[in-house]
Structures are given as C-alpha cells and as structure tokens.
Design a protein around this motif. Structure first.
Motif, short mmCIF file in Angstrom:
data_model
loop_
_atom_site.label_atom_id
_atom_site.label_comp_id
_atom_site.label_asym_id
_atom_site.label_seq_id
_atom_site.Cartn_x
_atom_site.Cartn_y
_atom_site.Cartn_z
N SER A 52 -7.47 7.19 66.87
CA SER A 52 -6.06 7.24 66.52
C SER A 52 -5.77 6.39 65.29
N ALA A 53 -6.37 5.20 65.22
CA ALA A 53 -6.16 4.32 64.07
C ALA A 53 -6.69 4.97 62.79
N MET A 54 -7.91 5.51 62.84
CA MET A 54 -8.49 6.15 61.66
C MET A 54 -7.69 7.39 61.25
N LEU A 64 -4.48 6.23 59.53
CA LEU A 64 -4.77 5.72 58.19
C LEU A 64 -5.09 6.85 57.21
N ASP A 65 -5.66 7.94 57.72
CA ASP A 65 -6.00 9.08 56.88
C ASP A 65 -4.85 10.08 56.76
N LEU A 94 7.17 9.55 81.40
CA LEU A 94 8.56 9.83 81.01
C LEU A 94 8.95 9.03 79.76
N LEU A 95 8.49 7.78 79.69
CA LEU A 95 8.77 6.94 78.52
C LEU A 95 8.14 7.55 77.27
N GLY A 96 6.93 8.12 77.43
CA GLY A 96 6.29 8.79 76.30
C GLY A 96 7.14 9.92 75.76
N GLY A 97 7.78 10.67 76.67
CA GLY A 97 8.68 11.75 76.25
C GLY A 97 9.90 11.23 75.51
N VAL A 98 10.41 10.07 75.95
CA VAL A 98 11.59 9.48 75.31
C VAL A 98 11.29 9.12 73.86
N VAL A 99 10.13 8.49 73.60
CA VAL A 99 9.83 8.06 72.22
C VAL A 99 9.46 9.25 71.33
N LEU A 100 9.00 10.36 71.93
CA LEU A 100 8.67 11.54 71.12
C LEU A 100 9.87 12.47 70.92
N PHE A 101 10.96 12.20 71.65
CA PHE A 101 12.08 13.15 71.71
C PHE A 101 12.68 13.45 70.34
N ASP A 102 12.74 12.45 69.44
CA ASP A 102 13.32 12.68 68.12
C ASP A 102 12.29 13.21 67.11
N LEU A 103 11.10 13.55 67.62
CA LEU A 103 10.01 14.11 66.79
C LEU A 103 9.59 13.17 65.66
N THR A 104 9.75 11.87 65.90
CA THR A 104 9.29 10.85 64.96
C THR A 104 8.69 9.70 65.74
N LEU A 105 7.56 9.22 65.28
CA LEU A 105 6.93 8.05 65.90
C LEU A 105 6.90 6.95 64.85
N ASP A 106 7.72 5.92 65.05
CA ASP A 106 7.82 4.85 64.05
C ASP A 106 7.56 3.49 64.69
N MET A 107 7.82 2.44 63.92
CA MET A 107 7.54 1.08 64.38
C MET A 107 8.33 0.73 65.64
N PRO A 116 -0.31 5.30 65.65
CA PRO A 116 0.22 5.96 64.43
C PRO A 116 1.56 5.37 63.99
N GLY A 117 2.44 5.04 64.95
CA GLY A 117 3.74 4.47 64.62
C GLY A 117 3.64 3.08 64.02
N LEU A 118 2.61 2.32 64.42
CA LEU A 118 2.41 0.98 63.86
C LEU A 118 1.97 1.03 62.40
N LEU A 119 1.18 2.06 62.07
CA LEU A 119 0.58 2.13 60.74
C LEU A 119 1.42 2.92 59.74
N ALA A 120 2.21 3.88 60.22
CA ALA A 120 3.05 4.68 59.32
C ALA A 120 4.05 5.47 60.15
N VAL A 121 5.17 5.83 59.53
CA VAL A 121 6.13 6.70 60.21
C VAL A 121 5.53 8.10 60.29
N THR A 122 5.38 8.60 61.50
CA THR A 122 4.69 9.88 61.73
C THR A 122 5.69 10.94 62.19
N ALA A 123 5.75 12.05 61.45
CA ALA A 123 6.56 13.19 61.87
C ALA A 123 5.78 13.97 62.91
N VAL A 124 6.32 14.06 64.12
CA VAL A 124 5.62 14.70 65.24
C VAL A 124 5.86 16.21 65.20
#
Length: 319
Positions: A57-59, A62-63, A113-126, A255-263
């Motif tokens: 996931s980290a690699m 980063l890529d 369920l918490l995983g669904g909450v953080v993915l709900f806006d289709l963005t994974l950020d800090m 992914p959210g720690l390293l960059a804002v990711t559009a899900v």
C-alpha cells in the motif's frame, strides 16, 4: 508483459518470505530488549501478518496508484473470509472460539462500518487516515485488555520458540534485511501490477482486488489449511478477524497519509459492499453454528462459492 508478470511473481514470493523474516527479527529484537511475550504477540506478530499489505500500500501510494492500495485492503478482507476460511472449512470443520462473539466479531463489524464512512465521500485524505489510526490504537487497547484478562496465547508454540531462540545479532540482521527486502519486493510487485493493469486495460483497483489481494493472503491460506490437516486450526477465525481489522485500520490509511487519493466509485459501491456482506455473513454463520461448536463444510462451500462468484463478476464487469 513477461517482465511485469515476472515482477509480480517474484515480488509476491519475496514479499511473503521477507515479511516472515522481518516479523521474527523484530519480535526477537523486542524480546531481547525486555518486551513481554504478550505485548510482542499482540503488536509485532499480529500486525506483522499485515506487513505485506502495508508495504504494498505504501509503495502503491508513493507511485500514484492509491486505488491499488485500497483494492488490496478491501480485497484482502474479502479473500480472508470467503477464500481462506471457506477452503479451511472444506478441509475440516473449524472449531469456533466462542469468546470471539463477545468482542472481536462485533469489533470487526464496527471497524468495517467505519471503513465505509471514510470512503463515503470517495476521497481518502489525512483526516480519514488519522480517524482510522486512532481507531486502530483503540482496537489494540481493547485486544490487549482482552488478552491480559484471558491469558490466552497470542502466537503458536513453534513461532514463540523461534522468537525466543533467535540470538540478538541474528534478530537485528533479519529485522534490517527483512525490512529492506519488503521494500524491494513491494516496489517490484506494484510496478508489475500497474504494468499488467495498463497492458490489459483494467483499473489498478481490480488488480489490487485480485492478483495483489490473493497473493498477500496466500500465507494465511497455506497456514490455515496446513493447521487444518494437522487438527490445530482452532485459531483460524481469530487470525482472520485480527488480520481484517488491521487491514482496515493500519493498511487502508496509508494512501491517505501519503497523498490525497480519489477513490474509484466502484471501490465503495461494489467492493466495499461485498466486503461488508461477507463480514456480516461470517457473523451470521458464527451464530448459526454457535451451538454445534464448529463451522462445517456447508459454510465452507457457501463462502468459497461466493468468492468464485465475486471473481466472476469482476471479470464480466471488466469486459
């Protein structure tokens, strides 16, 4: 695609081998520094089972392949329940640890369920990553309290013996070597996987859900089946539940720690939904089999069949 396929195969083999050496080295080093066996088992050994997913996931992040990392986390959870537990139950009925129904299984449902909450806006950020990491620390605290009260072993006897017998110098060597090889293997796997995705015209999410998720779950599958054949697979469900909690709370935030990711939308509407469905199904099967005390071949057939159907759906949807 020969180079990419070779990188994926070599990366997976090296990833599994180096993760094992890294965990042994880190655990033995911690023991020599005075950490208790309970704490070593709860933290280093337990989290170490998700080391391949974490490094991949980290690699990937980063890529710039954040969706491969998200697919790896969701796909690994689906694979652990539907494939690993399914095949293990087909080999031999799985004894149920009834204590799991009080804390670990409900915790897995809440974490899912918490995983669904953080993915709900289709963005994974800090912010999403911090929420998951805080939840991870809380889950560790709960599991430590439970383990301290019960006195149950966190790792099997062979693993504990290997950790205790590894000299300090060798432990540090495997800690450093395993860490370096994990990074090299993860880089090779991500390069090969993204290359295959590009050549085949499929998304990185699909590759993460299938090739990478199955590959990083193979050690759990091999260990569970081997234990089932030996009649020592009573901790199979507990291992899967722990691994799935770590995947969502320690792997998916990366992914959210390293960059804002559009899900990708399908990661939420299709793959997260399937992960949630098999998690609820595990809870239901556990309740149905509770009185009998084992999860048998009918459950194994349903779980394995659902996984084959899911892979078939992914294939058809990609055409």
């Amino acid at each position: 695609m020969y180079a990419e396929i070779g990188a994926v195969v070599a990366g997976l083999i090296l990833l599994v081998w180096s993760a094992d050496k890294f965990v042994i080295g880190a655990a033995a080093t911690a023991r020599h520094m005075g950490m208790s066996p309970l704490l070593v088992g709860l933290t280093i050994v337990s989290i170490g089972t998700s080391a391949p997913e974490m490094f991949v996931s980290a690699m990937a992040a980063l890529d710039g392949a954040g969706n491969l990392a998200i697919g790896n986390a969701l796909g690994s959870n689906i694979t652990n329940i539907a494939l690993v537990l399914g095949i293990t139950a087909l080999v031999a009925p799985i004894p149920l640890q009834k204590g799991l129904l009080k804390k670990e299984l409900p915790l897995l449902v809440i974490v899912s369920l918490l995983g669904g909450v953080v993915l709900f806006d289709l963005t994974l950020d800090m912010t999403d990553a911090i929420i998951l990491i805080v939840a991870f620390l809380f889950a560790l605290y709960l599991m430590f309290q439970d383990s301290s009260d019960s006195g149950d072993a966190i790792m099997d006897e062979d693993e504990a013996a290997e950790i205790e017998s590894t000299p300090t110098g060798m432990a540090v060597f495997w800690l450093i070597t395993g860490l370096v090889l994990l990074m090299v293997a993860s880089k090779a796997l991500v390069w090969g996987a993204t290359g295959i995705a590009t050549a085949m015209g499929v998304s990185e999410l699909i590759i993460g859900l299938t090739i990478v998720a199955i590959g990083t779950s193979l050690p759990e599958l091999a260990a569970s089946v081997t234990s089932a054949l030996k009649g020592h697979h009573d901790i199979a469900i507990g291992n899967v539940i722990g691994s799935n909690i770590f995947n969502l709370l320690a792997v998916m935030p990366i992914p959210g720690l390293l960059a804002v990711t559009a899900v990708e939308p399908m990661a939420l509407y299709r793959d997260y939904a399937v992960m949630m469905a098999v998690t609820i199904a595990l809870l239901v099967f556990f309740l149905i089999s509770y009185r009998k005390g084992t999860m048998g071949r009918i459950t194994g057939t349903l779980l394995t069949g659902s996984y084959v159907a899911y892979l078939g759906f992914l294939f058809i949807a990609n055409q």
